[in-house]
Scaffold this motif. Structure first.
Motif, PDB file in Angstrom:
ATOM      1  N   ILE A 146      70.686  26.737  45.646  1.00 14.00           N
ATOM      2  CA  ILE A 146      70.059  27.215  44.360  1.00 14.00           C
ATOM      3  C   ILE A 146      69.192  26.105  43.968  1.00 14.00           C
ATOM      4  O   ILE A 146      69.486  24.970  43.916  1.00 14.00           O
ATOM      5  CB  ILE A 146      71.099  27.604  43.386  1.00 14.00           C
ATOM      6  CG1 ILE A 146      71.932  26.527  42.976  1.00 14.00           C
ATOM      7  CG2 ILE A 146      71.992  28.797  43.898  1.00 14.00           C
ATOM      8  CD1 ILE A 146      72.694  26.777  41.803  1.00 14.00           C
ATOM      9  N   VAL A 147      67.911  26.671  43.228  1.00 12.71           N
ATOM     10  CA  VAL A 147      67.313  25.651  42.378  1.00 12.71           C
ATOM     11  C   VAL A 147      67.834  26.086  41.025  1.00 12.71           C
ATOM     12  O   VAL A 147      67.648  27.151  40.352  1.00 12.71           O
ATOM     13  CB  VAL A 147      65.766  25.909  42.358  1.00 12.71           C
ATOM     14  CG1 VAL A 147      65.201  25.063  41.182  1.00 12.71           C
ATOM     15  CG2 VAL A 147      65.376  25.502  43.620  1.00 12.71           C
ATOM     16  N   PHE A 148      68.683  25.196  40.064  1.00 11.45           N
ATOM     17  CA  PHE A 148      69.261  25.506  39.001  1.00 11.45           C
ATOM     18  C   PHE A 148      68.414  25.176  37.848  1.00 11.45           C
ATOM     19  O   PHE A 148      67.979  24.302  37.799  1.00 11.45           O
ATOM     20  CB  PHE A 148      70.849  24.794  38.721  1.00 11.45           C
ATOM     21  CG  PHE A 148      71.474  24.774  37.564  1.00 11.45           C
ATOM     22  CD1 PHE A 148      72.519  25.654  37.475  1.00 11.45           C
ATOM     23  CD2 PHE A 148      71.276  24.086  36.623  1.00 11.45           C
ATOM     24  CE1 PHE A 148      73.138  25.972  36.384  1.00 11.45           C
ATOM     25  CE2 PHE A 148      71.977  24.050  35.248  1.00 11.45           C
ATOM     26  CZ  PHE A 148      72.785  25.185  35.308  1.00 11.45           C
ATOM     27  N   VAL A 149      68.530  26.056  36.930  1.00  4.95           N
ATOM     28  CA  VAL A 149      67.788  26.225  35.647  1.00  4.95           C
ATOM     29  C   VAL A 149      68.605  26.571  34.586  1.00  4.95           C
ATOM     30  O   VAL A 149      68.593  27.772  34.496  1.00  4.95           O
ATOM     31  CB  VAL A 149      66.261  26.927  35.704  1.00  4.95           C
ATOM     32  CG1 VAL A 149      65.439  26.745  34.471  1.00  4.95           C
ATOM     33  CG2 VAL A 149      65.495  26.628  36.803  1.00  4.95           C
ATOM     34  N   GLY A 150      69.089  25.645  33.716  1.00  2.00           N
ATOM     35  CA  GLY A 150      69.785  25.973  32.628  1.00  2.00           C
ATOM     36  C   GLY A 150      69.078  25.807  31.358  1.00  2.00           C
ATOM     37  O   GLY A 150      68.181  24.965  31.381  1.00  2.00           O
ATOM     38  N   ALA A 151      69.318  26.731  30.420  1.00  4.23           N
ATOM     39  CA  ALA A 151      68.584  26.648  29.222  1.00  4.23           C
ATOM     40  C   ALA A 151      69.560  26.640  28.003  1.00  4.23           C
ATOM     41  O   ALA A 151      70.475  27.262  28.082  1.00  4.23           O
ATOM     42  CB  ALA A 151      67.876  28.118  29.015  1.00  4.23           C
ATOM     43  N   THR A 152      69.378  25.630  27.025  1.00  2.20           N
ATOM     44  CA  THR A 152      70.178  25.517  26.060  1.00  2.20           C
ATOM     45  C   THR A 152      69.451  25.232  24.719  1.00  2.20           C
ATOM     46  O   THR A 152      68.278  24.546  24.906  1.00  2.20           O
ATOM     47  CB  THR A 152      71.110  24.480  26.506  1.00  2.20           C
ATOM     48  OG1 THR A 152      71.883  24.028  25.105  1.00  2.20           O
ATOM     49  CG2 THR A 152      70.153  23.008  26.827  1.00  2.20           C
ATOM     50  N   THR A 153      69.901  25.595  23.723  1.00  2.00           N
ATOM     51  CA  THR A 153      69.361  25.217  22.282  1.00  2.00           C
ATOM     52  C   THR A 153      70.073  23.975  21.830  1.00  2.00           C
ATOM     53  O   THR A 153      69.840  23.531  20.795  1.00  2.00           O
ATOM     54  CB  THR A 153      69.462  26.365  21.500  1.00  2.00           C
ATOM     55  OG1 THR A 153      70.737  26.947  21.267  1.00  2.00           O
ATOM     56  CG2 THR A 153      68.496  27.573  21.851  1.00  2.00           C
ATOM     57  N   GLU A 154      70.941  23.589  22.665  1.00  2.00           N
ATOM     58  CA  GLU A 154      71.806  22.465  22.165  1.00  2.00           C
ATOM     59  C   GLU A 154      71.763  21.342  22.687  1.00  2.00           C
ATOM     60  O   GLU A 154      71.207  21.119  23.943  1.00  2.00           O
ATOM     61  CB  GLU A 154      73.461  22.905  22.262  1.00  2.00           C
ATOM     62  CG  GLU A 154      73.852  24.080  21.330  1.00  2.00           C
ATOM     63  CD  GLU A 154      73.727  23.881  19.832  1.00  2.00           C
ATOM     64  OE1 GLU A 154      73.825  22.424  19.274  1.00  2.00           O
ATOM     65  OE2 GLU A 154      73.381  24.797  19.218  1.00  2.00           O
ATOM     66  N   ASN A 155      71.953  20.032  22.397  1.00  2.00           N
ATOM     67  CA  ASN A 155      71.576  18.775  23.155  1.00  2.00           C
ATOM     68  C   ASN A 155      72.405  18.605  24.212  1.00  2.00           C
ATOM     69  O   ASN A 155      73.723  18.769  24.067  1.00  2.00           O
ATOM     70  CB  ASN A 155      72.034  17.602  21.917  1.00  2.00           C
ATOM     71  CG  ASN A 155      71.684  16.204  22.417  1.00  2.00           C
ATOM     72  OD1 ASN A 155      71.400  15.881  23.597  1.00  2.00           O
ATOM     73  ND2 ASN A 155      71.405  15.246  21.576  1.00  2.00           N
TER      74      ASN A 155
END
Length: 453
Positions: A146-155
């Motif tokens: 997998i090419v992992f792409v995580g999205a977050t609004t936190e640090n």
């Protein structure tokens, strides 16, 4: 019993269904950029010639974490990564998905990888996954399935475990500017295929800027507001008027996370504005936090801490004023009590500052740790019994009220192992100017008395 099959849909029927489904999708989804050139904002990250842009356009994508506020383009960028890399795109949400679903998605990605095809796995709100769930991605990232792409609004430094961070690059995305949001709105108004072009919608440039400003850096939100305004305008001849905007923007809200990094950034800004004697900035950040729904009792507690830590003995009234403002808020509540907090914030920022008492206490605590249970000198001990007097308790103690000037200069107040110490160094501001003058004289006299002995 024979069964009658439903008639098979023709090609024209299927196309009509697709058109109807496309029309039912929200404007923000229909206008999602189909290329990097269509993305608005993120000039630093996706500027022509930037490292990430070159990698994406070459199809050489890597696992990453996209950190930024809502509506800045995290999902869109993940979709474009898969598009440019000619890879399958799969998305899961940490809010809705559990470990079984994660394992299933990873197993399917492993099968595609065995067949020679990559998968871009987009994990929205990745910070909501616990450590065990985050660890599930690690072997698949390492193998490249997998090419992992995580999205977050936190640090990510606080919310993601170090093992996952070590395998991903963190890309910081910024809130989209008003000018860039206006450009996205204008494109939606002109696009006849996916947007509102051809519907005869009329809107003044200033109205577009008002919508963009109300979106607070969120392109998706801006497009949603425009879509609502366009629906209302359909009953008014297709013109988005000031009255239309009043209805659409009546309940505008600003971004604020009561428990996340934005919360701590803003309380830090308030505290540092008070410390730097900037009452205008202090009252601004107080208003921002109250507007965002911060608990006023928390703000009252922090203002009291500022009075103790940063004003201290330079103006002892500040401490009492902070406590009084806290008490006033408890009695009045919002919105009347908010003014008491605003007044004390302005006063704390305006008055003299000193952290001398705070520094003195920290220095004393450090000596407590270093010297441990040092014995109290005999002359300072209490002697309520005959035995204790025979042992020398209180022997040699000089009663200060009987001494000249009301202070016995020839005795120490510290354990013998430590010797005399100076922790408190008053600053030359506010009331501490006078305290400093007095203490300087006393310390010099004590030193002279010790030398005389």
């Amino acid at each position: 019993m024979s069964r009658t099959r439903p008639p098979r849909a023709g090609t024209s029927d299927l196309l009509a269904d697709d058109t109807r489904q496309e029309a039912m999708r929200p404007l923000a989804e229909r206008m999602r950029p189909r290329s990097l050139d269509e993305m608005v904002g993120q000039r630093r990250l996706l500027a022509p010639g930037s490292a990430l842009r070159r990698a994406v356009e070459a199809g050489k994508v890597h696992s990453m974490v996209l950190w930024g506020p809502p509506g800045c383009g995290k999902t869109t960028l993940a979709l474009l990564l898969a598009q440019y890399a000619d890879a399958d795109f799969r998305a899961i949400s940490a809010v809705l998905s559990g470990l079984p679903e994660v394992r299933q998605v990873l197993a399917e990605a492993a099968q595609r990888f065995a067949g020679g095809r990559r998968t871009v796995l987009f994990v929205d709100e990745v910070h909501r996954f616990n450590k065990a769930q985050q660890d599930a991605f690690l072997p698949h990232i390492e193998r490249g399935s997998i090419v992992f792409v995580g999205a977050t609004t936190e640090n990510p430094s606080f919310e993601l475990n170090s093992a996952l961070l070590s395998r991903c690059r963190v890309h910081v995305m910024e809130a989209v500017s008003v000018d860039d949001i206006v450009a996205a709105l204008q494109r939606a108004l002109e696009d006849g295929e996916r947007g509102l072009g051809g519907q005869g919608i009329e809107v003044e440039p200033l109205a577009l800027r008002e919508i963009a400003g109300a979106a607070d850096g969120d392109v998706r939100r801006a497009l949603t507001l425009l879509e609502i305004a366009a629906e209302l305008a359909a009953d008014e001849g297709g013109r988005i008027t000031e009255q239309t905007l009043l209805q659409v923007l009546a309940d505008r809200t600003r971004r604020f996370d009561k428990g996340g990094e934005q919360f701590y950034d803003q309380i830090s800004a308030l505290h540092k504005s008070v410390r730097s004697s900037n009452p205008d900035a202090a009252v601004y950040w107080l208003a921002r936090m109250l507007d965002g729904g911060c608990d006023p009792a928390y703000l009252a507690r922090r203002l009291t801490r500022m009075a103790i830590e940063d004003i201290g003995l330079a103006d002892p009234r500040a401490w009492q004023m902070a406590v009084d403002a806290w008490d006033t808020y408890e009695r009045l509540g919002s919105p009347e009590g908010d003014l008491a907090l605003a007044q004390v914030a302005i006063y704390l920022a305006s008055t003299a500052k000193s952290n001398a008492a705070y520094a003195a206490f920290n220095a004393a605590k450090a000596d407590v740790r270093e010297y441990g249970t040092a014995e109290v000198p005999l002359h300072l001990r209490n002697a309520p019994t005959r035995l204790m007097k025979q042992l020398g308790y209180s022997k040699g103690y000089q009663y200060d009220h009987d001494a000249e000037g009301g202070i016995a200069l020839g005795q120490t107040g510290f354990p013998d192992a430590m010797g005399e110490r100076v922790y408190y160094a008053p600053v030359e501001r506010g009331l501490e100017i006078r305290l400093k003058e007095k203490l300087d004289r006393l310390r010099a006299s004590r030193e002279q008395a010790r030398k005389g002995r």
